[in-house]
Write a protein that holds these residues in place. Structure first.
Motif, PDB file in Angstrom:
ATOM      1  N   PRO A   1       0.861  -1.437   0.005  1.00  0.00           N
ATOM      2  CA  PRO A   1      -0.128  -0.010  -0.013  1.00  0.00           C
ATOM      3  C   PRO A   1       0.981   1.215  -0.012  1.00  0.00           C
ATOM      4  O   PRO A   1       2.094   1.122   0.649  1.00  0.00           O
ATOM      5  CB  PRO A   1      -0.791   0.138   1.418  1.00  0.00           C
ATOM      6  N   VAL A   2       0.506   2.269  -0.452  1.00  0.00           N
ATOM      7  CA  VAL A   2       1.118   3.604  -0.440  1.00  0.00           C
ATOM      8  C   VAL A   2       0.972   4.160   0.777  1.00  0.00           C
ATOM      9  O   VAL A   2      -0.369   4.175   1.521  1.00  0.00           O
ATOM     10  CB  VAL A   2       0.529   4.601  -1.372  1.00  0.00           C
ATOM     11  N   THR A   3       2.016   4.476   1.583  1.00  0.00           N
ATOM     12  CA  THR A   3       1.685   5.013   2.841  1.00  0.00           C
ATOM     13  C   THR A   3       2.271   6.417   2.847  1.00  0.00           C
ATOM     14  O   THR A   3       3.304   6.942   2.313  1.00  0.00           O
ATOM     15  CB  THR A   3       2.968   4.210   3.810  1.00  0.00           C
ATOM     16  N   THR A   4       1.453   7.136   3.556  1.00  0.00           N
ATOM     17  CA  THR A   4       1.701   8.890   3.628  1.00  0.00           C
ATOM     18  C   THR A   4       2.958   9.105   4.172  1.00  0.00           C
ATOM     19  O   THR A   4       2.848   8.764   5.339  1.00  0.00           O
ATOM     20  CB  THR A   4       0.594   9.457   3.778  1.00  0.00           C
TER      21      THR A   4
ATOM     22  N   LEU B   1      -2.314  13.306   3.551  1.00  0.00           N
ATOM     23  CA  LEU B   1      -3.698  12.686   2.964  1.00  0.00           C
ATOM     24  C   LEU B   1      -4.515  12.544   3.933  1.00  0.00           C
ATOM     25  O   LEU B   1      -5.669  11.631   3.686  1.00  0.00           O
ATOM     26  CB  LEU B   1      -3.257  11.478   2.066  1.00  0.00           C
TER      27      LEU B   1
ATOM     28  N   LEU C   1      -5.724  10.726  -4.334  1.00  0.00           N
ATOM     29  CA  LEU C   1      -5.918   9.447  -3.675  1.00  0.00           C
ATOM     30  C   LEU C   1      -5.836   8.367  -4.964  1.00  0.00           C
ATOM     31  O   LEU C   1      -4.866   7.449  -4.657  1.00  0.00           O
ATOM     32  CB  LEU C   1      -7.056   9.193  -2.777  1.00  0.00           C
TER      33      LEU C   1
ATOM     34  N   LEU D   1      -2.692   7.636  -6.566  1.00  0.00           N
ATOM     35  CA  LEU D   1      -1.706   6.962  -5.724  1.00  0.00           C
ATOM     36  C   LEU D   1      -1.789   5.503  -5.738  1.00  0.00           C
ATOM     37  O   LEU D   1      -0.882   4.856  -5.595  1.00  0.00           O
ATOM     38  CB  LEU D   1      -1.609   7.444  -4.259  1.00  0.00           C
TER      39      LEU D   1
ATOM     40  N   ILE E   1      -4.260   3.485   0.269  1.00  0.00           N
ATOM     41  CA  ILE E   1      -3.527   4.373   1.094  1.00  0.00           C
ATOM     42  C   ILE E   1      -3.557   4.152   2.438  1.00  0.00           C
ATOM     43  O   ILE E   1      -4.682   4.324   2.926  1.00  0.00           O
ATOM     44  CB  ILE E   1      -4.013   5.684   0.405  1.00  0.00           C
ATOM     45  N   HIS E   2      -2.587   3.957   3.011  1.00  0.00           N
ATOM     46  CA  HIS E   2      -2.407   3.979   4.745  1.00  0.00           C
ATOM     47  C   HIS E   2      -1.989   5.313   5.309  1.00  0.00           C
ATOM     48  O   HIS E   2      -1.134   6.101   4.656  1.00  0.00           O
ATOM     49  CB  HIS E   2      -1.461   2.963   5.178  1.00  0.00           C
ATOM     50  N   VAL E   3      -3.167   5.796   5.858  1.00  0.00           N
ATOM     51  CA  VAL E   3      -2.643   7.207   6.595  1.00  0.00           C
ATOM     52  C   VAL E   3      -2.467   6.755   8.076  1.00  0.00           C
ATOM     53  O   VAL E   3      -3.099   6.591   8.816  1.00  0.00           O
ATOM     54  CB  VAL E   3      -4.057   8.046   6.653  1.00  0.00           C
TER      55      VAL E   3
ATOM     56  N   TRP F   1      -7.031   2.799   6.393  1.00  0.00           N
ATOM     57  CA  TRP F   1      -6.659   2.317   4.904  1.00  0.00           C
ATOM     58  C   TRP F   1      -7.519   2.802   4.319  1.00  0.00           C
ATOM     59  O   TRP F   1      -8.811   2.327   4.171  1.00  0.00           O
ATOM     60  CB  TRP F   1      -6.422   0.866   5.100  1.00  0.00           C
TER      61      TRP F   1
END
Ligand code: HEM
Length: 352
Positions: A4-7, A13, A31, A34, A38-40, A46
């Motif tokens: 996953p994309v992590t900010t 984000l 988002l 990306l 996406i993990h914030v 998530w």
């Protein structure tokens, strides 16, 4: 398997940052670009902003459960869960089956004359005023009247019910306050002390509270019957109000579509679907992963809080070409996820 994309930035984000809240659609576009998940870390959520992935999560209630809450945070003052939306099979299915006949096409069609009369009266009253606040005079009044017809519960005023319903949604978000939580508690107290005793002899409210639904399957002990009625009663207000408010706004911004609808009233059913797509009343619902799970090829750990971003999914260009354009003739408008999808798909959608 992709990661996953992590900010990088804690607030970068964040779906609850003021820019994302005030102007969400450019944020959703970012988002989706990306990746599927996406993990914030700052919120430890998530985010799932794409249409295909949202449907994948919503249609897999075994891996993505609702029983641990479907909002960002579980309210601090509320100790009871909502029996339908915050439950998993088998209890969820037993209650839903018991209510389904009251939401069939036939049952909802029976409400049509009353709803149409209320709509006509509201619009005539508004037009007579010449100039009016469309949210207060139209968008807030209509759901109040429709829900009274459906449930048999008559609230003190449309404004009170709108405030209670609004607080029910807000109390479970990061911006929720003690005031919101107190309003939620007040709505349930009022329902018990005044709403229930004053319901007519035959109505959905009595069917639930006195008889436990159409087949008596909603438990009499505890507060399952009360919370079932409270959740149906409050679920339909700010959602339908937001749909009407957003619709009025969308037509102001797209006068060509309004003119088209006036010329072609046969387009009304599709226009409603497109308006639900264009301005989803609920931006997101949450799930919790039971075990490690895969979303759009991305692995998410066990116990992850997954935000299914309905409003973002509804503007996904992979599903809806030119997604930021309101197009009441859009052929696949009804594939929006404004009502969710799968097991928990909105029970009240035929009425809404
Ligand atoms: C435009 C108006 C509405 C919208 C956009 C809307 C949206 C939704 C969504 C997205 C869900 C699924 C939540 C999830 O998957 O966790 C849901 C569930 C639900 N809605 Fe609605 N809703 C609307 C109106 C109504 C109305 C009028 C009622 C009642 C008369 C209602 C009652 C419910 C109930 C009881 C559930 C839970 C169903 C279940 O868990 O099986 N909704 N709604």
């Amino acid at each position: 398997m992709a990661s996953p994309v992590t900010t990088a930035e804690p607030t970068d984000l964040d779906p609850y940052s003021p820019p994302a809240q005030l102007d969400p659609y450019p944020y959703y576009d970012r988002l989706r670009d990306l990746g599927p998940v996406i993990h914030v870390p700052h919120r430890d959520v998530w985010l799932v902003p794409g249409h295909a992935e949202a449907v994948q999560v919503l249609r897999n209630p075994a891996d993505f459960v609702s029983g641990d809450g479907v909002t960002f945070e579980v309210a601090t003052l509320r100790t009871e869960r909502y029996p339908l939306i915050e439950n998993d099979p088998p209890v969820h299915d037993r209650i839903r089956r018991s209510l389904q006949p009251s939401f069939s096409k036939k049952a909802i069609d029976a409400l049509r004359p009353g709803v149409e009369a209320a709509a006509a009266a509201i619009v005539e009253g508004a037009v007579a005023q010449g100039e009016f606040d469309a949210v207060k005079v139209v968008a807030q009044e209509m759901p109040d009247r429709a829900m009274t017809l459906l449930t048999g519960v008559t609230p003190p005023t449309a404004q009170t019910l709108a405030d209670w319903s609004d607080a029910t949604s807000r109390a479970e978000e990061p911006a929720g306050t003690e005031e919101h939580a107190a309003l939620v508690a007040q709505s349930v107290t009022w329902l018990v002390s005044e709403g229930l005793p004053n319901m007519p002899a035959h109505c959905l409210g009595r069917l639930i509270v006195d008889a436990g639904g159409n087949d008596g399957a909603i438990d009499a002990d505890g507060s399952q019957r009360l919370m079932t009625l409270a959740s149906i009663w409050l679920a339909g207000i700010d959602s339908t109000g937001a749909l009407l408010g957003n619709a009025i706004n969308a037509f102001i911004d797209h006068p060509d579509q309004w003119e088209l609808l006036r010329r072609r009233p046969d387009l009304i059913p599709n226009a409603v679907e497109e308006l639900l797509r264009f301005g989803a009343p609920f931006r997101a619902f949450f799930r919790r992963t039971r075990a490690e799970a895969v979303i759009g090829g991305v692995t998410v750990p066990a116990g992850a809080r997954v935000a299914v971003m309905l409003a973002a999914a509804n503007r996904d260009p992979r599903q809806f070409p030119d997604p930021h354009r309101l197009d009441i003739t859009r052929e696949n408008a009804r594939t929006h996820v404004a009502f969710g999808n799968g097991l928990h798909v909105c029970l009240g959608s035929p009425l809404a």
